[in-house]
Design a protein around this motif. Structure first.
Motif, PDB file in Angstrom:
ATOM      1  N   HIS A 138       6.414  22.428  -6.479  1.00  0.00           N
ATOM      2  CA  HIS A 138       6.031  21.209  -7.204  1.00  0.00           C
ATOM      3  C   HIS A 138       4.840  20.642  -6.447  1.00  0.00           C
ATOM      4  O   HIS A 138       4.819  20.658  -5.212  1.00  0.00           O
ATOM      5  N   LEU A 139       3.865  20.127  -7.186  1.00  0.00           N
ATOM      6  CA  LEU A 139       2.669  19.578  -6.551  1.00  0.00           C
ATOM      7  C   LEU A 139       2.469  18.146  -7.004  1.00  0.00           C
ATOM      8  O   LEU A 139       2.437  17.859  -8.198  1.00  0.00           O
ATOM      9  N   ILE A 140       2.358  17.259  -6.029  1.00  0.00           N
ATOM     10  CA  ILE A 140       2.207  15.825  -6.283  1.00  0.00           C
ATOM     11  C   ILE A 140       0.835  15.395  -5.789  1.00  0.00           C
ATOM     12  O   ILE A 140       0.442  15.737  -4.669  1.00  0.00           O
ATOM     13  N   GLY A 141       0.119  14.643  -6.610  1.00  0.00           N
ATOM     14  CA  GLY A 141      -1.160  14.073  -6.209  1.00  0.00           C
ATOM     15  C   GLY A 141      -0.962  12.620  -5.810  1.00  0.00           C
ATOM     16  O   GLY A 141      -0.219  11.887  -6.462  1.00  0.00           O
ATOM     17  N   ILE A 142      -1.610  12.215  -4.736  1.00  0.00           N
ATOM     18  CA  ILE A 142      -1.473  10.847  -4.221  1.00  0.00           C
ATOM     19  C   ILE A 142      -2.858  10.261  -4.001  1.00  0.00           C
ATOM     20  O   ILE A 142      -3.709  10.894  -3.377  1.00  0.00           O
ATOM     21  N   ALA A 143      -3.056   9.057  -4.499  1.00  0.00           N
ATOM     22  CA  ALA A 143      -4.291   8.325  -4.218  1.00  0.00           C
ATOM     23  C   ALA A 143      -3.960   7.230  -3.205  1.00  0.00           C
ATOM     24  O   ALA A 143      -2.993   6.485  -3.369  1.00  0.00           O
ATOM     25  N   SER A 144      -4.744   7.180  -2.152  1.00  0.00           N
ATOM     26  CA  SER A 144      -4.577   6.171  -1.111  1.00  0.00           C
ATOM     27  C   SER A 144      -5.847   6.123  -0.287  1.00  0.00           C
ATOM     28  O   SER A 144      -6.434   7.167   0.009  1.00  0.00           O
ATOM     29  N   SER A 145      -6.257   4.931   0.095  1.00  0.00           N
ATOM     30  CA  SER A 145      -7.450   4.802   0.933  1.00  0.00           C
ATOM     31  C   SER A 145      -7.108   4.941   2.425  1.00  0.00           C
ATOM     32  O   SER A 145      -7.996   4.900   3.269  1.00  0.00           O
ATOM     33  N   ALA A 146      -5.839   5.146   2.732  1.00  0.00           N
ATOM     34  CA  ALA A 146      -5.399   5.266   4.127  1.00  0.00           C
ATOM     35  C   ALA A 146      -5.748   6.637   4.705  1.00  0.00           C
ATOM     36  O   ALA A 146      -5.996   7.593   3.981  1.00  0.00           O
ATOM     37  N   ARG A 147      -5.740   6.724   6.000  1.00  0.00           N
ATOM     38  CA  ARG A 147      -5.888   8.004   6.691  1.00  0.00           C
ATOM     39  C   ARG A 147      -4.569   8.774   6.559  1.00  0.00           C
ATOM     40  O   ARG A 147      -3.512   8.167   6.390  1.00  0.00           O
ATOM     41  N   ASP A 148      -4.641  10.089   6.690  1.00  0.00           N
ATOM     42  CA  ASP A 148      -3.442  10.902   6.517  1.00  0.00           C
ATOM     43  C   ASP A 148      -2.315  10.502   7.472  1.00  0.00           C
ATOM     44  O   ASP A 148      -1.162  10.365   7.074  1.00  0.00           O
ATOM     45  N   TYR A 149      -2.647  10.274   8.749  1.00  0.00           N
ATOM     46  CA  TYR A 149      -1.605   9.927   9.710  1.00  0.00           C
ATOM     47  C   TYR A 149      -0.975   8.562   9.406  1.00  0.00           C
ATOM     48  O   TYR A 149       0.216   8.359   9.629  1.00  0.00           O
TER      49      TYR A 149
ATOM     50  N   TRP B 256       2.895   8.241   8.262  1.00  0.00           N
ATOM     51  CA  TRP B 256       3.786   7.388   9.049  1.00  0.00           C
ATOM     52  C   TRP B 256       4.649   6.557   8.099  1.00  0.00           C
ATOM     53  O   TRP B 256       5.867   6.448   8.288  1.00  0.00           O
ATOM     54  N   HIS B 257       4.022   5.969   7.070  1.00  0.00           N
ATOM     55  CA  HIS B 257       4.772   5.174   6.090  1.00  0.00           C
ATOM     56  C   HIS B 257       5.722   6.047   5.270  1.00  0.00           C
ATOM     57  O   HIS B 257       6.867   5.650   5.008  1.00  0.00           O
ATOM     58  N   ILE B 258       5.258   7.219   4.875  1.00  0.00           N
ATOM     59  CA  ILE B 258       6.124   8.128   4.112  1.00  0.00           C
ATOM     60  C   ILE B 258       7.320   8.536   4.965  1.00  0.00           C
ATOM     61  O   ILE B 258       8.468   8.497   4.502  1.00  0.00           O
ATOM     62  N   ASN B 259       7.076   8.926   6.205  1.00  0.00           N
ATOM     63  CA  ASN B 259       8.174   9.315   7.100  1.00  0.00           C
ATOM     64  C   ASN B 259       9.182   8.178   7.251  1.00  0.00           C
ATOM     65  O   ASN B 259      10.398   8.401   7.228  1.00  0.00           O
ATOM     66  N   ARG B 260       8.678   6.990   7.397  1.00  0.00           N
ATOM     67  CA  ARG B 260       9.540   5.827   7.617  1.00  0.00           C
ATOM     68  C   ARG B 260      10.348   5.470   6.372  1.00  0.00           C
ATOM     69  O   ARG B 260      11.540   5.178   6.466  1.00  0.00           O
ATOM     70  N   HIS B 261       9.705   5.490   5.197  1.00  0.00           N
ATOM     71  CA  HIS B 261      10.368   5.042   3.969  1.00  0.00           C
ATOM     72  C   HIS B 261      11.183   6.129   3.274  1.00  0.00           C
ATOM     73  O   HIS B 261      12.162   5.821   2.606  1.00  0.00           O
ATOM     74  N   LEU B 262      10.769   7.380   3.424  1.00  0.00           N
ATOM     75  CA  LEU B 262      11.457   8.459   2.723  1.00  0.00           C
ATOM     76  C   LEU B 262      12.280   9.343   3.654  1.00  0.00           C
ATOM     77  O   LEU B 262      12.832  10.347   3.228  1.00  0.00           O
ATOM     78  N   HIS B 263      12.315   8.981   4.938  1.00  0.00           N
ATOM     79  CA  HIS B 263      13.107   9.712   5.939  1.00  0.00           C
ATOM     80  C   HIS B 263      12.692  11.178   6.028  1.00  0.00           C
ATOM     81  O   HIS B 263      13.527  12.069   6.161  1.00  0.00           O
ATOM     82  N   THR B 264      11.384  11.391   5.953  1.00  0.00           N
ATOM     83  CA  THR B 264      10.839  12.728   6.165  1.00  0.00           C
ATOM     84  C   THR B 264      10.342  12.802   7.606  1.00  0.00           C
ATOM     85  O   THR B 264      10.465  11.837   8.357  1.00  0.00           O
TER      86      THR B 264
ATOM     87  N   ARG C 242       6.716   3.394  -4.095  1.00  0.00           N
ATOM     88  CA  ARG C 242       7.074   2.166  -3.376  1.00  0.00           C
ATOM     89  C   ARG C 242       6.620   2.181  -1.907  1.00  0.00           C
ATOM     90  O   ARG C 242       6.825   1.207  -1.190  1.00  0.00           O
ATOM     91  N   VAL C 243       6.039   3.278  -1.475  1.00  0.00           N
ATOM     92  CA  VAL C 243       5.581   3.389  -0.086  1.00  0.00           C
ATOM     93  C   VAL C 243       4.290   2.580   0.082  1.00  0.00           C
ATOM     94  O   VAL C 243       3.374   2.697  -0.734  1.00  0.00           O
ATOM     95  N   PRO C 244       4.217   1.738   1.134  1.00  0.00           N
ATOM     96  CA  PRO C 244       2.981   0.991   1.381  1.00  0.00           C
ATOM     97  C   PRO C 244       1.790   1.951   1.514  1.00  0.00           C
ATOM     98  O   PRO C 244       1.938   3.058   2.002  1.00  0.00           O
ATOM     99  N   LEU C 245       0.640   1.504   1.065  1.00  0.00           N
ATOM    100  CA  LEU C 245      -0.633   2.215   1.093  1.00  0.00           C
ATOM    101  C   LEU C 245      -0.784   3.254  -0.020  1.00  0.00           C
ATOM    102  O   LEU C 245      -1.869   3.804  -0.205  1.00  0.00           O
ATOM    103  N   VAL C 246       0.266   3.551  -0.763  1.00  0.00           N
ATOM    104  CA  VAL C 246       0.165   4.477  -1.892  1.00  0.00           C
ATOM    105  C   VAL C 246      -0.325   3.694  -3.102  1.00  0.00           C
ATOM    106  O   VAL C 246       0.272   2.697  -3.490  1.00  0.00           O
ATOM    107  N   GLN C 247      -1.422   4.149  -3.680  1.00  0.00           N
ATOM    108  CA  GLN C 247      -1.993   3.466  -4.840  1.00  0.00           C
ATOM    109  C   GLN C 247      -1.605   4.143  -6.152  1.00  0.00           C
ATOM    110  O   GLN C 247      -1.447   3.481  -7.167  1.00  0.00           O
TER     111      GLN C 247
END
Length: 147
Positions: free
Chosen positions: A22-33, A37-45, A124-129
């Motif tokens: 499965h391939l998901i596209g994400i738009a965000s002005s944040a840096r990858d790290y 960090w937010h994805i790891n924190r909110h989605l427990h990855t 719902r993850v911060p920085l995800v547009q």
């Protein structure tokens, strides 16, 4: 003496690589790290950079390096890969210039409902547009995602 030339069947390589993905596209002005960090924190990855998976594209005389982060689920055989889609002024997938990051899920554990739930949580993850499920069959430069 006969020299045997082997030709790589790129179509078969692509088909095998993208089987059960499965391939998901994400738009965000944040840096990858920052975003991971937010994805790891909110989605427990547990996305981490894997330098051995970094993708290098060479155009004219310049090389562009696209980092790949990875996370393997400990309870099943699912691997997650997080790609940067841009490096300086170049794109890993030029047909998706509005997408900053790509999240690939490899493994047959995730069903469409699981992916839909993941998309909802990712929104719902911060920085995800923007979050969008991409159809891999419509991606023209699939070979750029193969490491």
């Amino acid at each position: 003496m006969t020299i045997l030339k082997l030709k790589l069947d790129q179509d078969q390589l692509v088909e095998d690589f993208f089987e059960s993905t499965h391939l998901i596209g994400i738009a965000s002005s944040a840096r990858d790290y920052q975003l991971c960090w937010h994805i790891n924190r909110h989605l427990h990855t547990n996305f981490r950079v894997n330098n051995t998976l970094e993708i290098t594209l060479t155009k004219k005389t310049r090389s562009f390096h696209f980092p790949v982060l990875e996370f393997h689920e400990p309870t099943n055989s699912v691997a997650h890969y997080f790609y940067n889609n841009h490096c300086q002024a170049e794109f890993l997938l030029p047909e998706l210039k509005q997408i900053h990051f790509l999240w690939m899920i490899k493994g047959d554990y995730y069903q469409p409902d699981d992916v839909k739930k993941l998309l909802e949580e990712l929104r719902r993850v911060p920085l995800v547009q923007l979050v969008s499920l991409l159809d891999i069959r419509e991606v023209r430069n699939k070979m750029n995602l193969i490491f």
